[in-house]
Design an enzyme around this catalytic site. Structure first.
Site, PDB file in Angstrom:
ATOM      1  N   TYR A 137      34.337  13.603  30.072  1.00 60.14           N
ATOM      2  CA  TYR A 137      34.401  13.575  32.319  1.00 60.14           C
ATOM      3  C   TYR A 137      35.084  14.104  32.517  1.00 60.14           C
ATOM      4  O   TYR A 137      36.219  14.006  33.428  1.00 60.14           O
ATOM      5  CB  TYR A 137      33.331  12.317  32.280  1.00 60.14           C
TER       6      TYR A 137
ATOM      7  N   GLU B  36      33.442  15.621  35.928  1.00 57.75           N
ATOM      8  CA  GLU B  36      33.483  16.924  37.239  1.00 57.75           C
ATOM      9  C   GLU B  36      34.241  17.181  37.932  1.00 57.75           C
ATOM     10  O   GLU B  36      35.740  16.809  38.982  1.00 57.75           O
ATOM     11  CB  GLU B  36      32.096  15.343  37.978  1.00 57.75           C
TER      12      GLU B  36
ATOM     13  N   ASP C 203      21.532  40.508  35.549  1.00 57.54           N
ATOM     14  CA  ASP C 203      21.815  39.152  34.332  1.00 57.54           C
ATOM     15  C   ASP C 203      21.725  39.715  33.254  1.00 57.54           C
ATOM     16  O   ASP C 203      20.907  40.333  33.276  1.00 57.54           O
ATOM     17  CB  ASP C 203      20.251  38.323  34.361  1.00 57.54           C
TER      18      ASP C 203
ATOM     19  N   THR D 263      24.343  34.413  29.546  1.00 53.53           N
ATOM     20  CA  THR D 263      24.101  33.075  28.400  1.00 53.53           C
ATOM     21  C   THR D 263      25.696  33.342  27.522  1.00 53.53           C
ATOM     22  O   THR D 263      25.650  34.543  27.792  1.00 53.53           O
ATOM     23  CB  THR D 263      23.077  33.332  27.135  1.00 53.53           C
TER      24      THR D 263
ATOM     25  N   LYS E 231      23.994  34.761  23.299  1.00 56.76           N
ATOM     26  CA  LYS E 231      23.374  36.109  22.895  1.00 56.76           C
ATOM     27  C   LYS E 231      24.354  37.375  21.882  1.00 56.76           C
ATOM     28  O   LYS E 231      24.898  36.704  21.198  1.00 56.76           O
ATOM     29  CB  LYS E 231      21.967  36.293  23.529  1.00 56.76           C
TER      30      LYS E 231
ATOM     31  N   ARG F 130      26.247  27.641  22.704  1.00 54.74           N
ATOM     32  CA  ARG F 130      24.815  27.871  23.654  1.00 54.74           C
ATOM     33  C   ARG F 130      25.666  27.341  25.186  1.00 54.74           C
ATOM     34  O   ARG F 130      26.009  26.094  25.485  1.00 54.74           O
ATOM     35  CB  ARG F 130      24.568  26.918  22.968  1.00 54.74           C
TER      36      ARG F 130
HETATM   37  C1  LIG Z   1      18.535  33.769  27.509  1.00 53.39           C
HETATM   38  C2  LIG Z   1      17.915  34.476  29.337  1.00 53.39           C
HETATM   39  C3  LIG Z   1      18.067  33.852  30.397  1.00 53.39           C
HETATM   40  C4  LIG Z   1      18.210  32.004  29.533  1.00 53.39           C
HETATM   41  O1  LIG Z   1      19.107  31.880  29.015  1.00 53.39           O
HETATM   42  P1  LIG Z   1      18.762  30.027  28.486  1.00 53.39           P
HETATM   43  O2  LIG Z   1      20.692  29.580  27.542  1.00 53.39           O
HETATM   44  O3  LIG Z   1      17.279  29.998  27.371  1.00 53.39           O
HETATM   45  O4  LIG Z   1      18.432  28.857  29.444  1.00 53.39           O
HETATM   46  C5  LIG Z   1      17.852  33.922  31.655  1.00 53.39           C
HETATM   47  N1  LIG Z   1      17.839  35.007  31.835  1.00 53.39           N
HETATM   48  C6  LIG Z   1      17.648  35.781  30.636  1.00 53.39           C
HETATM   49  C7  LIG Z   1      18.108  38.123  31.115  1.00 53.39           C
HETATM   50  C8  LIG Z   1      17.459  35.804  29.469  1.00 53.39           C
HETATM   51  O5  LIG Z   1      17.520  36.735  28.386  1.00 53.39           O
END
Ligand SMILES: *Cc1c(COP(=O)(O)O)cnc(C)c1O
Length: 419
Positions: free
Chosen positions: A52, A54, A198, A224, A227, A233
């Site tokens: 942990y 925090e 994003d 993220t 991807k 993750r």
């Molecule tokens: C996949 C995605 C997210 C969210 O990601 P998670 O890990 O699934 O919560 C946010 N913004 C965009 C543009 C995404 O493609």
């Protein structure tokens, strides 16, 4: 191979191995998925998840942080240098919590926000109505143009001038073209909005220099890490130094408790991997695959949203084939090719039974499958879609697909034989 799990919990071990087999034997074309490396998996599966911590490095609420602080600082430093960012926060549990932290840092409930609509390729967390970002804030959506299905920048600018949002969001979940960040920066400045980019889907391409980076222009960049970036993750926030304290406070203690240190370590490993020539070669293959697959599908008579792709993603419109996206995805899966059904812009069908499928080329690129195979892949896809009601034909295609897939190594999988 799994050392303990088969003895301790054979029921779970069977499921895990079956999933590994599925990931190994199929051609995975889900645009948000990938294969994280064995090194990333080792970090994620490590004792770091026992701890942990925090707070942030040097300011923790528990003792025993000498190694955890170093792990988190490594992840932060590597991301800052990979993306040229002034500040990085690696604690968000995933992409959605990273985005929520931006709302929490800069907005009060009911404040106006502008983002790309979900049916036009935006994400739920960009203010879509079923998300708390659409319920708790005054969210307004821009879209793509009807004529060419490209982002309607003029509409976005008009909407921003009218709504005067506190937060302006650019970024895509289902859009196959380059995003030009500059007009967002300019209009955000005009109305005094925070500009958030994003890059959840494209961060691997941005890291490799194969998509323009929003980092020099945006106040905040969220992503993220799993991807195209091919890490564990997780989520991350990059920002200008002036916003660092507000965003750090929004993540902890604003939204979250203890960070997932095993994930942080995996992010550090992935950021290191992403700085290598091998990663550039992978990212190049991702984009080359997408373009080659687009060309092959267009030649086979399929329509692609915007007519093609600049990134790792294709949106295929099956209207002309008289087929919905969902039955198409089901048929493709029976043929060993895994995609997701997806809306197309101005989709006349319902979201749970839309007109398209979304296709991504990151995972196959991670296996070393290159553009020279995209003609064959398009051929299998086309055969499968034509044989959608013929399970025997789909099984014959699956046998070919699976023999092909199994001849490529799958990074990070432990429970399958490479042969
Ligand atoms: C996949 C995605 C997210 C969210 O990601 P998670 O890990 O699934 O919560 C946010 N913004 C965009 C543009 C995404 O493609």
């Amino acid at each position: 191979m799994l050392a303990q799990l088969p003895q301790v919990d054979p029921e779970l071990a069977r499921l895990l191995v079956a999933e590994e087999q599925r990931q190994f034997h199929n051609i995975r074309l889900i645009a948000s998925e990938n294969y994280a490396s064995a090194a990333v998996q080792e970090a994620v599966g490590s004792c770091l998840s026992n701890k942990y911590s925090e707070g942030y490095a040097g300011k923790r609420y528990y003792q025993g942080q000498q190694y955890i602080d170093a792990v988190e600082q490594l992840a932060v430093q590597r991301l800052k240098s990979l993306f040229g960012a002034e500040h990085a926060n690696v604690q968000p549990y995933s992409g959605s919590p990273a985005n929520l932290a931006v709302y929490a840092a800069f907005l009060q409930p009911g404040d106006p926000v502008v983002g790309l609509g979900l049916p036009h390729g935006g994400h739920l967390t960009h203010g879509w109505k079923v998300s708390v970002t659409g319920k708790w804030f005054d969210a307004h959506a821009y879209s793509v143009r009807r004529e060419d299905e490209r982002l309607d920048i003029d509409e976005m600018i008009r909407l921003v001038r009218e709504v005067r949002p506190k937060l302006l969001i650019a970024g895509i979940t289902a859009y196959p073209r380059v995003v030009d960040w500059l007009p967002f920066r300019e209009v955000a400045d005009e109305v005094g909005a925070i500009f958030m980019a994003d890059i959840a889907h494209i961060s691997g391409l941005v890291a490799a220099g194969l998509h323009p980076s929003p980092v020099p222009l945006a106040d905040v960049v969220t992503s993220t890490t799993h991807k195209t970036l091919r890490g564990p993750r997780g989520g991350m926030i990059l920002c200008k130094a002036e916003h660092a304290a507000a965003l750090d406070r929004a993540v902890f203690p604003g939204l979250q408790g203890g960070p997932h240190n095993n994930t942080t370590a995996g992010i550090a490993v992935a950021a290191h991997e992403a700085s290598t020539p091998a990663f550039y070669a992978y990212a190049r293959r991702v984009v080359d695959n997408a373009q080659a697959l687009a060309d092959a599908l267009l030649s086979a008579g399929y329509r692609l949203v915007t007519g093609g792709t600049d990134n790792h993603m294709l949106i295929m419109d099956l209207t002309q084939q008289g087929m919905g996206g969902k039955p198409a995805a089901v048929a493709l899966e029976k043929a060993g090719i895994v995609v997701n059904y997806n809306t197309i812009p101005f989709d006349p069908r319902k979201p749970f039974d839309p007109s398209g499928v979304r296709i991504g080329t990151a995972a196959i690129a991670s296996r070393g499958i290159g553009p020279e195979h995209m003609g064959t892949l398009a051929g299998w896809m086309s055969q499968a879609l034509k044989a959608a009601d013929d399970d025997a034909a789909l099984a014959r295609i699956a046998a070919e697909v699976q023999a092909f897939a199994s001849s490529y190594p799958a990074p990070g999988l432990t429970g399958v034989d490479a042969a």
